[in-house]
Scaffold this motif. Structure first.
Motif, PDB file in Angstrom:
ATOM      1  N   TRP A 109       0.829  -1.208   0.000  1.00  0.00           N
ATOM      2  CA  TRP A 109       0.000   0.000   0.000  1.00  0.00           C
ATOM      3  C   TRP A 109       0.864   1.259   0.000  1.00  0.00           C
ATOM      4  O   TRP A 109       0.548   2.241  -0.687  1.00  0.00           O
ATOM      5  CB  TRP A 109      -0.906   0.004   1.237  1.00  0.00           C
ATOM      6  CG  TRP A 109      -1.867   1.140   1.247  1.00  0.00           C
ATOM      7  CD1 TRP A 109      -3.116   1.164   0.697  1.00  0.00           C
ATOM      8  CD2 TRP A 109      -1.653   2.442   1.799  1.00  0.00           C
ATOM      9  NE1 TRP A 109      -3.684   2.393   0.887  1.00  0.00           N
ATOM     10  CE2 TRP A 109      -2.820   3.199   1.560  1.00  0.00           C
ATOM     11  CE3 TRP A 109      -0.608   3.041   2.489  1.00  0.00           C
ATOM     12  CZ2 TRP A 109      -2.960   4.515   1.977  1.00  0.00           C
ATOM     13  CZ3 TRP A 109      -0.731   4.346   2.912  1.00  0.00           C
ATOM     14  CH2 TRP A 109      -1.892   5.067   2.654  1.00  0.00           C
ATOM     15  N   LEU A 110       1.974   1.231   0.746  1.00  0.00           N
ATOM     16  CA  LEU A 110       2.818   2.415   0.846  1.00  0.00           C
ATOM     17  C   LEU A 110       3.453   2.795  -0.492  1.00  0.00           C
ATOM     18  O   LEU A 110       3.829   3.947  -0.691  1.00  0.00           O
ATOM     19  CB  LEU A 110       3.922   2.191   1.892  1.00  0.00           C
ATOM     20  CG  LEU A 110       3.475   2.201   3.357  1.00  0.00           C
ATOM     21  CD1 LEU A 110       4.647   1.841   4.265  1.00  0.00           C
ATOM     22  CD2 LEU A 110       2.918   3.565   3.739  1.00  0.00           C
ATOM     23  N   MET A 111       3.580   1.823  -1.403  1.00  0.00           N
ATOM     24  CA  MET A 111       4.174   2.123  -2.712  1.00  0.00           C
ATOM     25  C   MET A 111       3.213   2.826  -3.653  1.00  0.00           C
ATOM     26  O   MET A 111       3.615   3.297  -4.710  1.00  0.00           O
ATOM     27  CB  MET A 111       4.710   0.840  -3.350  1.00  0.00           C
ATOM     28  CG  MET A 111       5.979   0.321  -2.695  1.00  0.00           C
ATOM     29  SD  MET A 111       6.705  -1.085  -3.577  1.00  0.00           S
ATOM     30  CE  MET A 111       5.588  -2.396  -3.089  1.00  0.00           C
ATOM     31  N   GLY A 112       1.930   2.908  -3.305  1.00  0.00           N
ATOM     32  CA  GLY A 112       0.965   3.668  -4.082  1.00  0.00           C
ATOM     33  C   GLY A 112       0.400   2.913  -5.265  1.00  0.00           C
ATOM     34  O   GLY A 112       1.140   2.304  -6.030  1.00  0.00           O
ATOM     35  N   SER A 113      -0.920   2.970  -5.424  1.00  0.00           N
ATOM     36  CA  SER A 113      -1.573   2.287  -6.541  1.00  0.00           C
ATOM     37  C   SER A 113      -3.006   2.781  -6.655  1.00  0.00           C
ATOM     38  O   SER A 113      -3.598   3.249  -5.681  1.00  0.00           O
ATOM     39  CB  SER A 113      -1.551   0.775  -6.330  1.00  0.00           C
ATOM     40  OG  SER A 113      -2.249   0.115  -7.364  1.00  0.00           O
ATOM     41  N   LEU A 114      -3.575   2.662  -7.874  1.00  0.00           N
ATOM     42  CA  LEU A 114      -4.991   2.927  -8.094  1.00  0.00           C
ATOM     43  C   LEU A 114      -5.768   1.637  -8.356  1.00  0.00           C
ATOM     44  O   LEU A 114      -6.955   1.676  -8.672  1.00  0.00           O
ATOM     45  CB  LEU A 114      -5.174   3.883  -9.283  1.00  0.00           C
ATOM     46  CG  LEU A 114      -4.551   5.267  -9.137  1.00  0.00           C
ATOM     47  CD1 LEU A 114      -4.808   6.105 -10.382  1.00  0.00           C
ATOM     48  CD2 LEU A 114      -5.081   5.976  -7.902  1.00  0.00           C
ATOM     49  N   THR A 115      -5.108   0.491  -8.218  1.00  0.00           N
ATOM     50  CA  THR A 115      -5.750  -0.790  -8.445  1.00  0.00           C
ATOM     51  C   THR A 115      -6.846  -1.032  -7.413  1.00  0.00           C
ATOM     52  O   THR A 115      -6.652  -0.779  -6.218  1.00  0.00           O
ATOM     53  CB  THR A 115      -4.709  -1.918  -8.356  1.00  0.00           C
ATOM     54  OG1 THR A 115      -3.667  -1.671  -9.302  1.00  0.00           O
ATOM     55  CG2 THR A 115      -5.339  -3.265  -8.660  1.00  0.00           C
ATOM     56  N   ASP A 116      -7.988  -1.514  -7.875  1.00  0.00           N
ATOM     57  CA  ASP A 116      -9.130  -1.871  -7.021  1.00  0.00           C
ATOM     58  C   ASP A 116      -9.757  -0.661  -6.324  1.00  0.00           C
ATOM     59  O   ASP A 116     -10.554  -0.838  -5.396  1.00  0.00           O
ATOM     60  CB  ASP A 116      -8.729  -2.909  -5.959  1.00  0.00           C
ATOM     61  CG  ASP A 116      -8.264  -4.213  -6.572  1.00  0.00           C
ATOM     62  OD1 ASP A 116      -8.792  -4.571  -7.647  1.00  0.00           O
ATOM     63  OD2 ASP A 116      -7.377  -4.860  -5.993  1.00  0.00           O
ATOM     64  N   ARG A 117      -9.429   0.541  -6.742  1.00  0.00           N
ATOM     65  CA  ARG A 117     -10.093   1.710  -6.163  1.00  0.00           C
ATOM     66  C   ARG A 117     -11.470   1.870  -6.813  1.00  0.00           C
ATOM     67  O   ARG A 117     -11.636   1.619  -8.004  1.00  0.00           O
ATOM     68  CB  ARG A 117      -9.262   2.981  -6.364  1.00  0.00           C
ATOM     69  CG  ARG A 117      -7.863   2.927  -5.769  1.00  0.00           C
ATOM     70  CD  ARG A 117      -7.864   2.525  -4.302  1.00  0.00           C
ATOM     71  NE  ARG A 117      -6.554   2.662  -3.698  1.00  0.00           N
ATOM     72  CZ  ARG A 117      -5.654   1.692  -3.591  1.00  0.00           C
ATOM     73  NH1 ARG A 117      -5.929   0.491  -4.055  1.00  0.00           N
ATOM     74  NH2 ARG A 117      -4.485   1.909  -3.017  1.00  0.00           N
ATOM     75  N   THR A 118     -12.456   2.261  -6.028  1.00  0.00           N
ATOM     76  CA  THR A 118     -13.832   2.359  -6.497  1.00  0.00           C
ATOM     77  C   THR A 118     -14.344   3.774  -6.259  1.00  0.00           C
ATOM     78  O   THR A 118     -13.639   4.633  -5.726  1.00  0.00           O
ATOM     79  CB  THR A 118     -14.727   1.361  -5.750  1.00  0.00           C
ATOM     80  OG1 THR A 118     -14.813   1.766  -4.368  1.00  0.00           O
ATOM     81  CG2 THR A 118     -14.153  -0.051  -5.808  1.00  0.00           C
TER      82      THR A 118
END
Length: 264
Positions: A109-118
């Motif tokens: 999570w700390l590395m940052g991502s937009l995966t699975d964001r709703t």
């Protein structure tokens, strides 16, 4: 992220300024990590971003309390201290996590991502982003006046107490916007640092003219980076924050070399 970088670089008159300088990103990360540690993320999909947002708001409160009526130097020192303290507490939580799987989830999570964001995440971060954006955009004219220093700004009608109010608007706006974003996406670096540098030659060196292009440029850079990590990578998906750092660092190095060559 792009807008916050442009505003802070204009206000601090420091090309190295970026949203991370306030320590709010670290506060949001600490709040999210605490949710992982306590296991509350099993309750609802919204608990993790709400925990990050709570951490960001706590960091805002501490930062505003530390800065008070101080100037830019106090802001820089307070932001550095808060950022270091949040990073130390985050490392402490990582050290105390009993499950290796939980540690992996936290680092992921700390590395940052937009995966699975709703859209749940969108609605959680939207109020803070909108309020923060409006506060930062309202400081555009003052940033132009401050380019030549506080004395000149006062001669143009911005009294000293008014400048302190402008600092409050900038700090609170950047903290709300960045903290809300970090709360739902994790830490994504270099966007606020690099985007203003890329766009400044196109918009001129008047800070107010750079704000909206940086807002849009940061969005475009992040969207392009997200497309790359989703479509190009083979095997485990490369995290968005890692890619922005890999792209942003060389761009910034090139900018430093260009500035060095420009100095006689």
């Amino acid at each position: 992220l792009g807008l916050s970088g442009a505003v802070l670089q204009g206000y601090l008159r420091n090309p190295l300024a970026d949203p991370g300088i306030l320590g709010v990103s670290g506060g949001a990360a600490l709040g999210a990590v605490s949710v992982f540690y306590t296991g509350l993320m099993q309750v609802s999909i919204a608990v993790l971003p709400l925990g990050g947002l709570t951490g960001a708001l706590c960091a805002v409160a501490v930062l505003m309390g530390l800065v008070g009526r101080g100037g830019t130097l106090v802001l820089l020192l307070a932001g550095a201290a808060l950022s270091s303290f949040a990073a130390a507490l985050t490392a402490l939580v990582l050290n105390l996590v009993p499950s290796p799987y939980a540690s992996f989830e936290i680092m992921h999570w700390l590395m940052g991502s937009l995966t699975d964001r709703t859209f749940t995440h969108v609605w959680i971060c939207l109020p803070g982003v909108v309020c923060g954006t409006l506060l930062m955009l309202s400081a555009g004219r003052a940033l132009d006046a401050l380019t030549l220093g506080e004395d000149v700004a006062e001669s143009l009608g911005f009294r000293l107490h008014g400048l302190r109010g402008i600092q409050t608007r900038i700090v609170l706006g950047a903290a709300l916007a960045v903290g809300s974003c970090v709360a739902v996406s994790g830490a994504i670096g270099f966007v606020g640092l690099v985007v203003p540098h890329l766009l400044r030659p196109l918009t001129g060196y008047q800070p107010s003219r750079l704000l909206v292009p940086s807002f849009l440029g940061g969005s475009l850079l992040l969207l392009l980076a997200d497309m790359v990590v989703r479509l190009v990578t083979v095997g485990p998906e490369l995290q968005l924050g890692v890619l922005t750092a890999l792209v942003g660092a060389p761009v910034f190095f090139a900018r430093v070399i260009m500035l060095k060559r420009a100095v006689p």
